[in-house]
Enzyme design. Structure first.
Site, PDB file in Angstrom:
ATOM      1  N   LYS A 168       0.839  -1.186   0.000  1.00 31.05           N
ATOM      2  CA  LYS A 168       0.000   0.000   0.000  1.00 31.05           C
ATOM      3  C   LYS A 168       0.884   1.250   0.000  1.00 31.05           C
ATOM      4  CE  LYS A 168      -4.004  -2.162   0.402  1.00 31.05           C
ATOM      5  NZ  LYS A 168      -5.157  -1.995  -0.498  1.00 31.05           N
ATOM      6  N   ASP A 197      -0.724  -0.031  -4.423  1.00 37.54           N
ATOM      7  CA  ASP A 197      -2.140   0.321  -4.352  1.00 37.54           C
ATOM      8  C   ASP A 197      -2.297   1.615  -3.566  1.00 37.54           C
ATOM      9  OD1 ASP A 197      -4.877   0.430  -4.172  1.00 37.54           O
ATOM     10  OD2 ASP A 197      -5.118  -1.491  -3.140  1.00 37.54           O
ATOM     11  N   GLU A 223      -2.233   0.687  -8.655  1.00 35.08           N
ATOM     12  CA  GLU A 223      -3.654   0.393  -8.478  1.00 35.08           C
ATOM     13  C   GLU A 223      -4.406   1.570  -7.862  1.00 35.08           C
ATOM     14  OE1 GLU A 223      -6.255  -2.783  -5.787  1.00 35.08           O
ATOM     15  OE2 GLU A 223      -4.274  -3.351  -6.555  1.00 35.08           O
ATOM     16  N   ASP A 272     -14.514  -6.849  -9.392  1.00 36.19           N
ATOM     17  CA  ASP A 272     -14.854  -7.519  -8.129  1.00 36.19           C
ATOM     18  C   ASP A 272     -16.226  -8.162  -8.295  1.00 36.19           C
ATOM     19  OD1 ASP A 272     -16.112  -7.843  -5.515  1.00 36.19           O
ATOM     20  OD2 ASP A 272     -14.499  -6.637  -4.668  1.00 36.19           O
TER      21      ASP A 272
END
Length: 370
Positions: A168, A197, A223, A272
């Protein structure tokens, strides 16, 4: 012809196994709606979706009062027709997260029922492209973790056969993100993939600036760099960097993915299954991405996404974030850092009904007389 005779609704709240912090939020719980569909021939199918800590009661209310009653008497094999009928039944609230999450719980239950009746595992029924898929882990890359913890986790997962780790990003200063990524890269070498991300945390100018650091570290993708509805911002960022741009976990319709793909705003699609509204639209997005020669790497829900990424030819990775172990009878099968889908008929998830019942915070049954 069998028809749907009863729907059972449940919701449980799962606490994360580890502390999960990203650039915009802390993942404190996973509200998990379940839908179980029964047909007149004795068939049973169970599906589910999720929220990150909020919105679950709204999903259950939509299921209880609108969507589940509309299923009674329907032919469960007409999954496409049912999905579209339910979408238009809720046209005033679509496209949106609550509607998509509710649709997903129903759609995955219908696919589970269909696959069980056909005596096929989902990964074969939906395409059967590959028998296993490489894993990358996110569990050791959260934003609050110290650099040493990031490094130790990546080294451990590499030793276990995993092919990559997600880190992250979104620290206060670019130098902090750079130091964390450089430390992990030095520890794992060049052949181990590092994904990043930002969880929609940057402005366009800051995303362009930080992309240069990501290029230097050889990351696999950048991301959610920007808010998900900023298509043109992603177009501009894609033009300014060689790092692949990954988006999708915060999109709720196939048309939103179409806009990104047509605009050249993303080179990795992270659709998703819960947030898109189920397996039915997930497969459409995956095949649409294939037509654009774009890779599919779905977000979260690894136990369900495992079968889907093995069904299609353009999926390279499965994200490892374990969350269902406390309500399943067996964990996801992993061999040498690769996930192997179940050959049992259905979704490939062996639910622990007693554990689900014990954790239930909502329960309702819908029948023809309701």
């Amino acid at each position: 012809m069998a028809v749907i005779t009863r729907i059972e609704l449940q919701m449980i709240d799962l606490i994360p196994k580890v502390k999960r912090v990203d650039a915009i939020q802390t993942f404190v719980s996973q509200e998990t709606p379940f839908v179980t569909v029964y047909d007149s021939d004795g068939g049973v199918g169970t599906g589910y979706s999720y929220t990150i800590g909020t919105g679950g009661p709204s999903v259950m209310a939509l299921l209880e009062h609108t969507l589940a009653p509309a299923l009674i008497g329907k032919d469960p094999d007409r999954i496409e027709g049912i999905w579209r009928d339910l979408l238009f039944l809720t046209h005033a609230t679509a496209v949106g997260a609550i509607t998509s999450l509710a649709l997903a719980a129903i759609d995955t239950a219908l696919w589970d029922l269909k696959c069980k009746n056909a005596e096929l595992p989902l990964w074969k029924a939906a395409g059967g492209a590959r028998p296993r898929v490489p894993l990358y882990t996110t569990e050791g890359g959260w934003l609050h973790l110290e650099t040493k913890v990031l490094v130790d986790d990546a080294v451990e997962m590499q030793a276990r056969g995993f092919r990559g780790s997600k880190i992250k990003i979104g620290c206060d200063h670019i130098s902090q993100d750079a130091a964390r990524l450089e430390a992990v890269r030095a520890a794992v070498g060049d052949s181990y993939e590092i994904m990043t991300d930002a969880n929609q945390g940057f402005t366009l100018s800051e995303a362009i600036r930080r992309a240069r650091v990501l290029e230097d570290c050889g990351v696999g993708w950048f991301e959610e760099p920007l808010p998900a509805d900023d298509v043109q911002g992603h177009v501009e960022l894609s033009r300014r960097t060689s790092v692949p741009i990954a988006v999708g976990e915060s999109m709720y319709s196939a048309s939103q993915f179409k806009d990104y793909l047509q605009s050249g705003a993303a080179s990795i699609v992270q659709v998703d299954v819960a947030r898109i509204g189920g397996i039915t639209p997930w497969l459409k997005v995956a095949h649409m991405a294939e037509a654009f020669n774009v890779m599919v790497c779905p977000h979260f829900l690894m136990e369900l996404h495992l079968s889907l990424v093995c069904a299609v030819p353009n999926a390279k990775w499965l994200e490892y974030i374990p969350q269902l172990d406390s309500v399943t009878a067996a964990p996801m099968r992993i061999e040498d850092g690769q996930a192997v889908p179940s050959d049992a008929p259905g979704l490939g998830i062996e639910w622990d009904a007693d554990a689900i019942a014990a954790k239930s915070v909502f329960s309702q049954t819908i029948t023809g007389g309701a």
